[in-house]
Design an enzyme around this catalytic site. Sequence first.
Site, PDB file in Angstrom:
ATOM      1  N   VAL A  71       0.568  -1.645  -0.350  1.00  0.00           N
ATOM      2  CA  VAL A  71       0.008   0.215  -0.394  1.00  0.00           C
ATOM      3  C   VAL A  71       0.828   1.188  -0.121  1.00  0.00           C
ATOM      4  O   VAL A  71       0.272   1.943  -0.315  1.00  0.00           O
ATOM      5  CB  VAL A  71      -0.806   0.004   1.171  1.00  0.00           C
ATOM      6  CG1 VAL A  71      -0.168   0.060   2.067  1.00  0.00           C
ATOM      7  CG2 VAL A  71      -1.743   1.011   1.369  1.00  0.00           C
ATOM      8  N   TYR A  72       2.012   1.053   0.364  1.00  0.00           N
ATOM      9  CA  TYR A  72       2.818   2.505   0.624  1.00  0.00           C
ATOM     10  C   TYR A  72       3.410   2.997  -1.255  1.00  0.00           C
ATOM     11  O   TYR A  72       3.891   2.073  -1.664  1.00  0.00           O
ATOM     12  CB  TYR A  72       4.390   1.848   1.271  1.00  0.00           C
ATOM     13  CG  TYR A  72       4.715   1.418   2.427  1.00  0.00           C
ATOM     14  CD1 TYR A  72       3.559   1.597   2.831  1.00  0.00           C
ATOM     15  CD2 TYR A  72       5.506   0.769   2.142  1.00  0.00           C
ATOM     16  CE1 TYR A  72       3.667   1.220   4.648  1.00  0.00           C
ATOM     17  CE2 TYR A  72       5.998   0.385   3.849  1.00  0.00           C
ATOM     18  CZ  TYR A  72       4.996   0.646   5.289  1.00  0.00           C
ATOM     19  OH  TYR A  72       5.136   0.234   6.081  1.00  0.00           O
ATOM     20  N   GLY A  73       2.325   4.010  -1.253  1.00  0.00           N
ATOM     21  CA  GLY A  73       2.260   4.217  -2.043  1.00  0.00           C
ATOM     22  C   GLY A  73       1.810   3.417  -3.392  1.00  0.00           C
ATOM     23  O   GLY A  73       1.862   4.081  -4.299  1.00  0.00           O
ATOM     24  N   LEU A  74       0.999   3.614  -3.292  1.00  0.00           N
ATOM     25  CA  LEU A  74      -0.392   2.433  -4.310  1.00  0.00           C
ATOM     26  C   LEU A  74       0.748   0.921  -4.919  1.00  0.00           C
ATOM     27  O   LEU A  74       0.065   1.286  -6.160  1.00  0.00           O
ATOM     28  CB  LEU A  74      -1.493   2.703  -4.429  1.00  0.00           C
ATOM     29  CG  LEU A  74      -1.986   3.947  -3.308  1.00  0.00           C
ATOM     30  CD1 LEU A  74      -3.417   4.871  -4.420  1.00  0.00           C
ATOM     31  CD2 LEU A  74      -3.166   3.340  -2.284  1.00  0.00           C
TER      32      LEU A  74
ATOM     33  N   ASN B  64       5.723   2.169  -3.677  1.00  0.00           N
ATOM     34  CA  ASN B  64       7.054   1.604  -3.114  1.00  0.00           C
ATOM     35  C   ASN B  64       7.877   0.117  -3.398  1.00  0.00           C
ATOM     36  O   ASN B  64       8.858   0.573  -3.610  1.00  0.00           O
ATOM     37  CB  ASN B  64       6.877   1.223  -1.702  1.00  0.00           C
ATOM     38  CG  ASN B  64       8.134   1.527  -0.551  1.00  0.00           C
ATOM     39  OD1 ASN B  64       8.345   1.135   0.028  1.00  0.00           O
ATOM     40  ND2 ASN B  64       8.279   3.759  -0.381  1.00  0.00           N
TER      41      ASN B  64
END
Length: 138
Positions: A62-65, A68
């Site tokens: 989910v980091y940066g969708l 990442n």
Amino acid sequence: MSSSKIELIEFGVPGDKVMVPRIGFGAMGLSGTYGKSDDQESLKLLEQAASMGCTLWDTADVYGLGHNERLLSKALEAQGRSNVFLCTKFGHEFDAPAEGASGSFTSAIKGINGHPDYIRKAVDQSLKRLGVDRIDLY
């Protein structure tokens, strides 16, 4: 900058232990979580971390969708996959933006999903974004 190496510690369970750096690198901030990010600067930072022995890298789908994990794939290619203990995680089901696009966490998250079918899908998508055939800690 200091050239000292980060101490290694034993990690795992009896019969399945590995040595990992005592200090890991949490990559969430490399994908705009705390403000504007720069991929080239982020890659330089990961290179510097690895040169100091900080090779336990933590990310999430989910980091940066997804950004990442795609970013870390470039660094993993440069460092060599076997030189990094790779951790990622899942749980937030989200609508991924088009390749290369960015989006906010809140607008794309549909909810929390721990269903076995979703876990398989999340693992497969992370492996693809990371460009690897295995994740060391999920």
